[in-house]
Design an enzyme around this catalytic site. Structure first.
Site, PDB file in Angstrom:
ATOM      1  N   ASP A  93      32.090 -12.437 -64.321  1.00  0.00           N
ATOM      2  CA  ASP A  93      31.861 -11.343 -63.366  1.00  0.00           C
ATOM      3  C   ASP A  93      32.761 -10.156 -63.741  1.00  0.00           C
ATOM      4  O   ASP A  93      33.978 -10.314 -63.867  1.00  0.00           O
ATOM      5  CB  ASP A  93      32.208 -11.878 -61.964  1.00  0.00           C
ATOM      6  CG  ASP A  93      31.854 -10.913 -60.854  1.00  0.00           C
ATOM      7  OD1 ASP A  93      30.900 -10.134 -61.013  1.00  0.00           O
ATOM      8  OD2 ASP A  93      32.547 -10.966 -59.806  1.00  0.00           O
ATOM      9  N   ALA A 136      27.638  -8.036 -51.719  1.00  0.00           N
ATOM     10  CA  ALA A 136      26.645  -8.410 -50.699  1.00  0.00           C
ATOM     11  C   ALA A 136      27.245  -9.104 -49.478  1.00  0.00           C
ATOM     12  O   ALA A 136      26.537  -9.348 -48.503  1.00  0.00           O
ATOM     13  CB  ALA A 136      25.567  -9.279 -51.326  1.00  0.00           C
TER      14      ALA A 136
HETATM   15  P1  13P Z   1      31.872  -9.120 -52.240  1.00  0.00           P
HETATM   16  O1  13P Z   1      33.243  -9.674 -52.382  1.00  0.00           O
HETATM   17  O2  13P Z   1      31.856  -7.837 -51.472  1.00  0.00           O
HETATM   18  O3  13P Z   1      30.920 -10.141 -51.734  1.00  0.00           O
HETATM   19  O4  13P Z   1      31.375  -8.714 -53.716  1.00  0.00           O
HETATM   20  C1  13P Z   1      31.218  -9.722 -54.664  1.00  0.00           C
HETATM   21  C2  13P Z   1      30.844  -9.157 -55.991  1.00  0.00           C
HETATM   22  O5  13P Z   1      30.139  -8.180 -56.117  1.00  0.00           O
HETATM   23  C3  13P Z   1      31.349  -9.849 -57.174  1.00  0.00           C
HETATM   24  O6  13P Z   1      30.983  -9.210 -58.350  1.00  0.00           O
HETATM   25  O1  G3H Z   2      33.858  -8.086 -57.575  1.00  0.00           O
HETATM   26  C1  G3H Z   2      34.925  -8.688 -57.647  1.00  0.00           C
HETATM   27  C2  G3H Z   2      35.025 -10.088 -57.177  1.00  0.00           C
HETATM   28  O2  G3H Z   2      35.082 -10.151 -55.774  1.00  0.00           O
HETATM   29  C3  G3H Z   2      36.198 -10.761 -57.833  1.00  0.00           C
HETATM   30  O3  G3H Z   2      37.387 -10.360 -57.292  1.00  0.00           O
HETATM   31  O4  G3H Z   2      38.839  -9.720 -59.214  1.00  0.00           O
HETATM   32  O5  G3H Z   2      39.829 -10.461 -57.034  1.00  0.00           O
HETATM   33  O6  G3H Z   2      38.711 -12.113 -58.524  1.00  0.00           O
HETATM   34  P1  G3H Z   2      38.788 -10.681 -58.074  1.00  0.00           P
HETATM   35 ZN    ZN Z   3      30.827  -7.091 -58.172  1.00  0.00          ZN
END
Ligand code: 13P
Ligand code: G3H
Ligand code: ZN
Length: 284
Positions: free
Chosen positions: A82, A210
């Site tokens: 991610d 989301a």
């Molecule tokens: P939220 O923490 O707002 O649900 O976003 C999650 C996200 O987009 C991770 O890439």
């Molecule tokens: O979009 C980001 C995710 O919520 C991950 O958050 O970088 O604190 O692990 P983090």
């Molecule tokens: Zn994100």
């Protein structure tokens, strides 16, 4: 089952007009809750690790945990990076066994974003790993950005068409009014813009931020073509609230399993609810 790619899982979702949840994992209990929910709901699932999660849990450990859970599961599980922000990090994840990566170069101007994404796609495609990228900017709820400034960051449909064609990405994350973290008011999604993007691009669309988006808006977004939905904050809040509750109820409890176990249970239930909402339940 062995780990599945994002492209395969989203191709199925595209055929049947549902979305697959992408849930952020940082530790053993969260991985177990997410994959446990997928099993119970007979749903495909995306387990995603951020760079922060990798730093916290260790690349090898998080990969091994998700892979082990996936091998024991009877539903498709994707292991996805991610918001990978640099080429080296993305390569390390591919080498470790991730089946999907996000290269997030959305902070750069269009040409530079395209160049950075294309470079990752070239390598990832050669080894059968899927790639997600972001066009437009999805801010954090804690960032004090005015509405007009936020809208300036929204994804432009024509740019999206060019971006997808020139990069060869498998999934496109768009900025249409969501933000990362807990919302203060109710988020308002630009559904018209989403529909336009969907009509013009050939790949599945991803909705970040989301958590806290009302169910009706999530359904409307799925109807207009969102196929991957990222959820982190909702999970963190659910997990931590239960830990706090247990510790308040039993202040002398010192066995972490007695605190994390109940948190894992409610987390699994919360993930299952999202799978029902996203329409992925029963689709594995
Ligand atoms: P939220 O923490 O707002 O649900 O976003 C999650 C996200 O987009 C991770 O890439
Ligand atoms: O979009 C980001 C995710 O919520 C991950 O958050 O970088 O604190 O692990 P983090
Ligand atoms: Zn994100």
């Amino acid at each position: 089952m062995s780990l599945e790619t994002l492209a395969n899982v989203l191709a199925e979702a595209e055929k049947k007009n549902y979305a697959v949840g992408a849930f952020n994992a940082n530790n053993l209990e969260i991985v177990q809750a997410i994959v446990g929910a997928a099993e119970k709901q007979n749903s495909p699932v995306i387990v995603q690790a951020s760079q922060g999660a990798i730093k916290y849990a260790g690349l090898e450990q998080i990969t091994a945990m998700v892979r082990t859970a996936a091998m024991a599961a009877s539903v498709p599980v994707v292991l996805h990076l991610d918001h990978g922000t640099d080429f080296d990090q993305v390569m390390r994840c591919i080498c470790a066994g991730f089946t999907s990566v996000m290269i997030d170069a959305s902070a750069f101007l269009l040409e530079e974003n395209i160049a950075r994404v294309r470079k990752v796609v070239e390598v990832a495609r050669a080894v059968g790993v899927s790639v997600e990228a972001e066009l437009g900017r999805i801010s954090g709820t804690e960032e004090h950005v005015s509405v007009s400034k936020k809208e300036a960051f929204f994804t432009d449909p024509d740019e999206a068409t060019r971006f997808v064609e020139e990069t060869g990405v498998d999934a496109l994350a768009v900025s249409i009014g969501t933000a990362h973290g807990p919302y203060k008011g109710e988020p308002k999604l630009d559904l018209e813009r989403l529909a336009k993007i969907k009509a013009q691009v050939t790949v599945p669309i991803v909705l970040h931020g989301a958590s806290g988006v009302p169910d009706a808006a999530i359904r409307a977004a799925i109807q207009r073509g969102v196929r991957k939905i990222n959820i982190d904050t909702d999970l963190r809040q659910t997990f931590t609230a239960r830990m706090r509750e247990v510790m308040a109820e039993k202040p002398s409890e010192y066995d972490p399993r007695k605190i994390l176990g109940p948190a894992r249970e409610v987390l699994q239930q919360a993930v299952e609810k999202k799978m029902v909402l996203f329409g992925s339940s029963g689709q594995a």
